[in-house]
Design a protein around this motif. Structure first.
Motif, short mmCIF file in Angstrom:
data_model
loop_
_atom_site.label_atom_id
_atom_site.label_comp_id
_atom_site.label_asym_id
_atom_site.label_seq_id
_atom_site.Cartn_x
_atom_site.Cartn_y
_atom_site.Cartn_z
N ASP A 4 0.84 -1.20 0.00
CA ASP A 4 0.00 0.00 0.00
C ASP A 4 0.88 1.26 0.00
OD1 ASP A 4 -2.45 1.36 0.04
OD2 ASP A 4 -2.39 1.54 2.23
N ASP A 5 1.94 1.25 0.81
CA ASP A 5 2.87 2.39 0.85
C ASP A 5 3.57 2.56 -0.50
OD1 ASP A 5 2.28 2.70 3.57
OD2 ASP A 5 3.97 1.45 4.20
N ILE A 6 3.94 1.43 -1.10
CA ILE A 6 4.65 1.47 -2.38
C ILE A 6 3.74 2.00 -3.48
CG2 ILE A 6 5.80 0.03 -4.12
CD1 ILE A 6 6.58 -1.78 -1.63
N ALA A 7 2.48 1.57 -3.47
CA ALA A 7 1.52 2.07 -4.46
C ALA A 7 1.32 3.57 -4.29
CB ALA A 7 0.19 1.32 -4.33
N ALA A 8 1.21 4.02 -3.04
CA ALA A 8 1.04 5.45 -2.78
C ALA A 8 2.28 6.23 -3.24
CB ALA A 8 0.79 5.69 -1.30
N ALA A 9 3.47 5.69 -3.02
CA ALA A 9 4.70 6.36 -3.48
C ALA A 9 4.77 6.39 -5.00
CB ALA A 9 5.92 5.66 -2.90
N SER A 10 4.13 5.42 -5.65
CA SER A 10 4.09 5.39 -7.12
C SER A 10 3.03 6.34 -7.67
CB SER A 10 3.77 3.98 -7.62
OG SER A 10 4.76 3.08 -7.22
N GLY A 11 2.16 6.81 -6.81
CA GLY A 11 1.09 7.71 -7.24
C GLY A 11 -0.12 6.97 -7.78
N LEU A 12 -0.27 5.70 -7.41
CA LEU A 12 -1.40 4.89 -7.88
C LEU A 12 -2.15 4.32 -6.69
CD1 LEU A 12 0.43 2.81 -10.64
CD2 LEU A 12 -1.18 4.67 -11.01
N PRO A 13 -3.45 4.11 -6.86
CA PRO A 13 -4.16 3.38 -5.81
C PRO A 13 -3.71 1.92 -5.82
CG PRO A 13 -5.69 4.14 -7.52
CD PRO A 13 -4.33 4.60 -7.90
N LEU A 14 -3.84 1.27 -4.69
CA LEU A 14 -3.37 -0.10 -4.54
C LEU A 14 -4.04 -1.04 -5.54
CD1 LEU A 14 -1.61 -2.12 -2.98
CD2 LEU A 14 -3.53 -2.41 -1.39
N HIS A 15 -5.36 -0.87 -5.73
CA HIS A 15 -6.08 -1.77 -6.63
C HIS A 15 -5.65 -1.58 -8.10
CE1 HIS A 15 -8.65 1.84 -6.58
NE2 HIS A 15 -8.94 1.52 -7.83
N THR A 16 -5.00 -0.48 -8.42
CA THR A 16 -4.45 -0.28 -9.77
C THR A 16 -3.00 -0.74 -9.83
OG1 THR A 16 -5.88 1.64 -10.03
CG2 THR A 16 -4.05 1.44 -11.57
N TRP A 17 -2.23 -0.46 -8.78
CA TRP A 17 -0.82 -0.81 -8.75
C TRP A 17 -0.60 -2.32 -8.80
CZ3 TRP A 17 2.24 -3.56 -5.33
CH2 TRP A 17 3.62 -3.44 -5.51
N ARG A 18 -1.39 -3.09 -8.03
CA ARG A 18 -1.18 -4.54 -7.95
C ARG A 18 -1.22 -5.23 -9.31
NH1 ARG A 18 -4.10 -6.13 -2.37
NH2 ARG A 18 -2.25 -5.95 -1.08
N PRO A 19 -2.29 -5.05 -10.13
CA PRO A 19 -2.28 -5.78 -11.40
C PRO A 19 -1.26 -5.25 -12.41
CG PRO A 19 -4.35 -4.57 -11.14
CD PRO A 19 -3.55 -4.39 -9.88
N ARG A 20 -0.97 -3.95 -12.37
CA ARG A 20 -0.03 -3.38 -13.34
C ARG A 20 1.43 -3.59 -12.98
NH1 ARG A 20 -2.52 2.59 -14.71
NH2 ARG A 20 -4.50 1.86 -15.54
#
Length: 186
Positions: A4-20
């Motif tokens: 979740d922290d990594i997705a936020a640092a990437s500027g994406l929501p977690l549900h978008t970051w995980r599959p991409r």
């Protein structure tokens, strides 16, 4: 860092970051503790991956004083149960710890300091063994009891008379009269 922290640092929501990006990230960056239920990643490695920089190696394989430990890990280090670690944190024998990701964590250096300090749970400002305040109260010798016993030998007394004579409540007068009767027979 969590995913979740990594997705936020990437500027994406977690549900978008995980599959991409999640599978690629997990393939390149190892979990700090594979046995742990919560997947935590080294912050430097995660941020370098997000920035597209070379991934640094972990500083060392040995324990670091700043490592955050769970109650199970802290308990293993102290030789006690995890529930005792939580109880120690509640009573102040161990620092409260920090809440992150829905759990309480203790820095390794504080747990090691507690372990190396020895058993000091009873070094509190309260009453210590041998403290005079721990003794049972001394029996009180009320001079009124002998007087009442002497008066009762001469003539029968009532609690009302004792209450008026000594300016006490009816209950105290009853206690004094009972004590005087014990004094007279004892």
């Amino acid at each position: 860092m969590t995913e979740d922290d990594i997705a936020a640092a990437s500027g994406l929501p977690l549900h978008t970051w995980r599959p991409r990006h999640g599978a690629d990230f997990r393939a390149r960056i190892p979990v700090v503790d594979p046995r742990a239920r919560l997947r935590l990643y080294d912050a430097d490695q995660a941020l370098a991956h997000i920035a597209g920089k070379p991934i640094p190696t972990l500083p060392g394989t040995g324990p670091h004083p700043g490592d955050l430990l769970t109650d199970k890990e802290a308990g293993a280090l102290l030789g006690i149960d995890p529930s005792t670690v939580r109880a120690y944190a509640t009573t102040g024998y161990l620092p409260k710890g920090t809440d992150r990701h829905g759990r309480t964590w203790w820095p390794r250096h504080t747990v090691l300091a507690r372990r190396d300090a020895g058993d000091r749970r009873h070094q509190n400002p309260g009453q210590q063994p041998g403290d005079p305040r721990n003794r049972a109260p001394r029996p009180r010798h009320d001079p009124r009891i002998a007087e009442i016993a002497d008066l009762a030998r001469r003539s029968p007394l009532t609690t009302t008379e004792i209450a008026q004579r000594y300016d006490v409540s009816d209950r105290t007068a009853q206690r004094l009269l009972a004590a005087a009767r014990r004094h007279a027979t004892g």
